[in-house]
Write an enzyme that holds these catalytic residues in place. Sequence first.
Site, short mmCIF file in Angstrom:
data_model
loop_
_atom_site.label_atom_id
_atom_site.label_comp_id
_atom_site.label_asym_id
_atom_site.label_seq_id
_atom_site.Cartn_x
_atom_site.Cartn_y
_atom_site.Cartn_z
N TYR A 43 3.37 -11.07 5.82
CA TYR A 43 4.27 -10.13 6.51
C TYR A 43 5.22 -9.53 5.48
O TYR A 43 5.73 -10.21 4.60
CB TYR A 43 5.08 -10.89 7.57
N GLU A 82 7.23 -1.52 8.27
CA GLU A 82 6.74 -2.88 8.49
C GLU A 82 5.25 -2.92 8.22
O GLU A 82 4.50 -2.11 8.76
CB GLU A 82 7.03 -3.32 9.92
#
Length: 385
Positions: free
Chosen positions: A108, A196
């Site tokens: 992530y 993101e």
Amino acid sequence: MKLHEYQAKALLSRYGVPVPRSEVASSLSQVRGSAESFNGKCVVKVQIHAGGRGKSGGVKLVDSVDMAEEVAEQLLSNNIVTHQTSPEGVPVNDLLIEEALDVAKELYLSILVDGGLGKVIVMASEAGGMEIEQVAEDTPDKILREAIDPTVGLMTYQARNLAIGLGLDKELHGQFIKLLSGAFEAFIQTDCSLIEINPLAVTAQGKLLAIDAKASIDDDALFRQKDESLDYDSRQEPQIEKLARTSGLSYVKLDGDVGCLVNGAGLAMATMDVTMAAGATPANFLDVGGGADVDKVHKAIEILLSDPGVKKVFVNIFGGILRCDVVAEGILAATKASKSDVPPIVVRMLGTNADEGRKILKEANIGVHLVNDFTEATKTIKSLS
Ligand code: GDP
Ligand code: MN
């Protein structure tokens, strides 16, 4: 302003972030053409302004052109509902057809503005993928953070710290540092409020690639972000929000049942606090601004009334440039035009033409509760619950 995954990937790619090969398709023949170019082995992904697609069937791995078409037909003909959309879901107008990769690990990575710190921060985790929200809740120490000094930008040592923290093999550190530097540059140059990458994939061949990407651009910087590839897809926008945006109203939907209409952001926040103090919860933040006319107030009330969660309305106006009689006319027009039952409306009006405004509302006999101050307003709101 939210971007689609394909726009975010094109943006990142321009700044040197590796992304899988992909094509946007909005018809079945386009889907077939794209799937053929990947020999049928591809991922079909709905392009919507919301996450959680994987868990809701919006991301499908297929291994033939026929299967790609079959999946695409299903996806294009229905709205999709994820935990981030409204219960009605959002339309699927475009699909991204992407080469399927051999993913060994999902990481992530995100870049966002931390309001508390007043800085941009980079967040990273070795526990990337669809459970990241759970990871953040259960094991927050698995999320690494680096705050960026705005005067010097992202430093190489910070990127290296993250690479080490992510437990990446030494051979991948160079790739990671280059990728993060590119993403950071894209963030700054494009005035993003969020980028993101989840997952950031480590492939079996030892390559780092962004296999999903989200990006939002700061609305207040849009005037200088004129790049056509960053166009906004308003088909994804909820009807109420579109009406608010095109009417020039600052509107944020919340979960409560008191629809609030206020002029001025400071008074709007105070009004929400008072509503909470009365044991009720605001259904929205709505600032009609200083120079509103009857039509704008009408639209503002219309927006509140079209929210099925609104059970009462609290209008709190301090008249200055915005005259109270204008507000009263707007309320009147909106309640007259409303097709459904109008909930009780509590009105506090002070300032320019307050007496005229109150007179208009009293004479209209539409069951408006006129109050004089915050204390009376909270009491009335309470008595209506
Ligand atoms: P989201 O659920 O809306 O965040 O959509 P994502 O684009 O992140 O896709 C969900 C999941 O699909 C990812 O976490 C991956 O596990 C999987 N996925 C997406 N693209 C690929 C791919 O090219 N190869 C493989 N093996 N999995 C993929
Ligand atoms: Mn994702």
